[in-house]
Each structure stands twice: as C-alpha cells, then as structure tokens.
Design an enzyme around this catalytic site. Structure first.
Site, PDB file in Angstrom:
ATOM      1  N   PHE A 145      19.613  50.449  55.112  1.00 29.58           N
ATOM      2  CA  PHE A 145      18.949  50.461  53.809  1.00 29.58           C
ATOM      3  C   PHE A 145      19.958  50.726  52.675  1.00 29.58           C
ATOM      4  O   PHE A 145      20.133  49.886  51.778  1.00 29.58           O
ATOM      5  CB  PHE A 145      17.820  51.501  53.876  1.00 29.58           C
ATOM      6  CG  PHE A 145      17.442  52.129  52.581  1.00 29.58           C
ATOM      7  CD1 PHE A 145      17.048  51.354  51.493  1.00 29.58           C
ATOM      8  CD2 PHE A 145      17.466  53.512  52.448  1.00 29.58           C
ATOM      9  CE1 PHE A 145      16.686  51.950  50.298  1.00 29.58           C
ATOM     10  CE2 PHE A 145      17.096  54.109  51.261  1.00 29.58           C
ATOM     11  CZ  PHE A 145      16.710  53.334  50.176  1.00 29.58           C
ATOM     12  N   ILE A 146      20.668  51.821  52.718  1.00 29.47           N
ATOM     13  CA  ILE A 146      21.590  52.145  51.616  1.00 29.47           C
ATOM     14  C   ILE A 146      22.833  51.253  51.689  1.00 29.47           C
ATOM     15  O   ILE A 146      23.308  50.737  50.672  1.00 29.47           O
ATOM     16  CB  ILE A 146      21.981  53.638  51.643  1.00 29.47           C
ATOM     17  CG1 ILE A 146      20.731  54.513  51.521  1.00 29.47           C
ATOM     18  CG2 ILE A 146      22.972  53.955  50.508  1.00 29.47           C
ATOM     19  CD1 ILE A 146      20.980  56.015  51.661  1.00 29.47           C
ATOM     20  N   THR A 150      26.112  59.935  68.029  1.00 28.04           N
ATOM     21  CA  THR A 150      26.457  58.925  67.014  1.00 28.04           C
ATOM     22  C   THR A 150      27.152  59.584  65.834  1.00 28.04           C
ATOM     23  O   THR A 150      28.175  59.098  65.340  1.00 28.04           O
ATOM     24  CB  THR A 150      25.177  58.224  66.487  1.00 28.04           C
ATOM     25  OG1 THR A 150      24.433  57.753  67.586  1.00 28.04           O
ATOM     26  CG2 THR A 150      25.501  57.086  65.555  1.00 28.04           C
ATOM     27  N   TYR A 154      20.658  67.477  63.385  1.00 26.08           N
ATOM     28  CA  TYR A 154      21.104  66.501  62.384  1.00 26.08           C
ATOM     29  C   TYR A 154      21.989  67.186  61.345  1.00 26.08           C
ATOM     30  O   TYR A 154      23.109  66.750  61.066  1.00 26.08           O
ATOM     31  CB  TYR A 154      19.885  65.845  61.737  1.00 26.08           C
ATOM     32  CG  TYR A 154      20.222  64.869  60.633  1.00 26.08           C
ATOM     33  CD1 TYR A 154      21.156  63.863  60.831  1.00 26.08           C
ATOM     34  CD2 TYR A 154      19.590  64.946  59.394  1.00 26.08           C
ATOM     35  CE1 TYR A 154      21.459  62.967  59.822  1.00 26.08           C
ATOM     36  CE2 TYR A 154      19.887  64.055  58.378  1.00 26.08           C
ATOM     37  CZ  TYR A 154      20.821  63.069  58.588  1.00 26.08           C
ATOM     38  OH  TYR A 154      21.116  62.183  57.588  1.00 26.08           O
ATOM     39  N   GLY A 172      19.500  49.747  61.330  1.00 25.12           N
ATOM     40  CA  GLY A 172      19.683  48.692  60.331  1.00 25.12           C
ATOM     41  C   GLY A 172      19.087  47.386  60.835  1.00 25.12           C
ATOM     42  O   GLY A 172      18.549  47.327  61.941  1.00 25.12           O
TER      43      GLY A 172
END
Ligand code: UDP
Length: 318
Positions: free
Chosen positions: A11-12, A95, A149, A36
């Site tokens: 998105f960004i 990740t 996170y 994505g």
C-alpha cells in the site's frame, strides 16, 4: 537517481514508487507479494524507469544485486497489521528482523542510504502523550503476540542506528502513525478501510472494545512525501522521526463519522477484544505523535482532516 523500494508492491510502497517516478527517479521494487499485490504496481509497468523483482528481502542474492544497482534504499517490506501479527507471530518476527538485517548488511557494503520505515506501535503502552522520538518505549508481556511487532521493529531501529554509529552508514528511521489511503486493504486489521468497506456493503460496522481508544490518521500522500524529504535530507541521518497527524479521534466517533460520510444504514456493533483478536489482547488507548521534529527539518504538515481522509477512502472503494 535509482531508488530500491522493498515492499514496493504494498500500500505505502506503491504510492512511494509513483511519487519517485513522477519526479524522474528510476524505481526498482522488491516484493514477495505476501501482503502486497501486483495490482498495486500494474499501472507503473509501462514507465521505462520502473522495474521489479518478485522475491523476499531475506534473499541475499537478490538484495546484494539490487542494493548495488540502487543509489538509495527505502526499506518498507515488513509484516504489518495487528490481525496478521496476532495470527502469525513467527512470520512477523522473522520477516521483520531477518529482512532488515539483510538490507542493512548489503547497504553497508555499498554505502547506500537506508530509510527504514518503523511504526508508532514501538511506543507501545506509553502514556507520555504526545509521543516524542526520544521518549521511552513501553511494551507488554512476551506472552502477548501483539508486542512482537513493536519489539521486532524496535530491534530494526536499534540495528539501523548501530550501523550509523559503528559503521557510518547513512540511515534514517521513520515511525509511521496509522497511515491510510487508496489501495489499503482491511484484511489485516486497518480500521478505516475495514469500516468503510462494511458501511458501503451495508454490513455491521465493528468497533472493538468500547470504542473509546483514540488514534490519529495520516493520509498516505503526506506520509510518502515525508519519506522522500527524509531520504533527501543529510541532516536526517542517524535520526528518528514521527510521521503522522495530530487530529485525534476515538474509534466510536470514527465509526459514526464513517456511517455519516457513506450515508450507510449499517448498525455499529461492539466486538470484545478477546473475540476480535485473542484472549488477553491489549490495545493502546491513545497514540498521538509530536510532529515538532519533522516539522523543524522539512516543514511537514498534515494536509487532510480525518473526514477528508475518510472521503478519500470512500472514493477509492466505490
Ligand atoms: N478496530 C476496530 N474495528 C475494526 C478494526 C480495528 O475497532 O474492525 C480498532 C482497533 O482495535 C484499534 C483501532 O481500531 O483500536 C486501530 O486499529 P488498526 O488495526 O487500524 O491499527 P492499530 O492502531 O491497532 O495499529
């Protein structure tokens, strides 16, 4: 100038690619399409300055090659979205930590500036409102997946700043606050596209908890402009910046505003956090940035009110 954007099909990242191409830069995207989508970059393929690799930031060969070809690296690839994080903590941690390790290692070999996108989530349960970049990070128990996170992104920040201090690698950290705009999907949480989607479909609008928790939302074009300015500014090297908005709104008021702006007759329903996420889930009650630091450097100002942000999302979903 050639920019490498990890997570550029997200998105960004896809909005960032557009802005850089529009000013004449070449852009190469590395994206594994985990969150994505090809759809986000299809319209860029006709641009001769645009290219992409479908692959992971953890793939050392791809990254060595693409970092070498680039002048600067925007590192956006990460596992994001509270829902995804609570459901897949292993993927989140691996990740976010391994990907950033590879990016920084390769960038250091070639001395390419790295703009690391981090998150307001790193402030965790801090109540020192507004959040300033030098403030404490207050995280919860390791038994609660949510905090993995924040912790993984905080480790990314430590590593980036360590590369700057120890090896002189130019790096800048940007902490993004609830960024919203076209192409964002509600599947991994993300309250505005979720609630607008529910309102447009005539489905119940789901407010988690009692809806008194507050957020401040950033229009994606503001966030992307700020990322480019930070990359371009040598004075930002070795520094951390908040990127956000100072207009706070409770989630219940947000749901009501979405109902009003869409003209929807959907009911607003309250969903306990335990059901929405996982037992023991902890939310942040307020999350408000100080924008003084980035404003002093780049003149950054948010361009949209939350109502205008909602209207932008409604337009993109209709
Ligand atoms: N939220 C909600 N309903 C939804 C999705 C999210 O009430 O369907 C709430 C969520 O609990 C949080 C806020 O909206 O308090 C923002 O959630 P989001 O996942 O967009 O971002 P966060 O601020 O949690 O990173």
């Amino acid at each position: 100038m050639r920019a490498l954007i990890t997570g550029g099909a997200g998105f960004i990242g896809s909005h960032l690619a557009e802005v850089l191409l529009a000013r004449g830069d070449d852009v190469h995207v590395v994206d594994d399409l985990s969150t994505g989508s090809m759809h986000n970059i299809t319209h860029l393929k006709a641009n001769p300055g645009f290219s992409y690799t479908l692959g992971s930031v953890m793939d050392r060969r791809t990254m060595a090659e693409q970092v070498d070809l680039a002048d600067v690296v925007y590192h956006l690839a990460a596992a994001v979205g509270v829902q995804l994080i609570v459901e897949s903590p292993v993927r989140t941690i691996e990740t976010n930590v391994r990907g950033t390790e590879v990016v920084l290692e390769m960038a250091a070999k070639k001395n390419r500036k790295v703009l690391l996108t981090s998150t307001s989530e790193v402030y965790g349960k801090s109540t020192a409102i507004p959040f300033v970049e030098s403030g404490d990070l207050t995280l919860g128990s390791t038994h609660l997946g949510r905090w993995s996170y924040a912790c993984s992104k905080a480790l990314d920040e430590f590593l980036a700043l360590a590369y700057w201090k120890e090896k002189g690698l130019p790096v800048t950290v940007a902490r993004l606050f609830n960024t919203v705009g076209p192409r964002q999907i509600g599947r991994y949480g993300m309250v505005i596209p979720r609630l607008v989607g529910q309102a447009l479909a005539g489905e119940p609008i789901t407010v988690y908890g009692d809806g008194s928790q507050q957020r401040s939302f950033t229009w994606v074009h503001d966030a992307v402009g700020a990322l480019v300015d930070l990359m371009d500014a040598d004075a930002a090297n070795g520094e951390v910046y908040n990127i956000g908005s100072t207009q706070e709104i409770s989630i219940l008021a947000l749901a009501e505003l979405i109902k009003e702006r869409t003209g929807s007759s959907s009911p607003i329903v309250f969903v306990p956090y335990d059901q929405a996420y996982a037992p023991g889930f902890e939310d942040m009650m307020r999350r408000l940035p100080s924008l003084a630091k980035i404003h002093a450097l780049t003149g950054y100002e948010p361009s949209r009110t939350v109502a205008q942000i909602i209207d932008g999302v409604i337009d993109s979903l209709r």
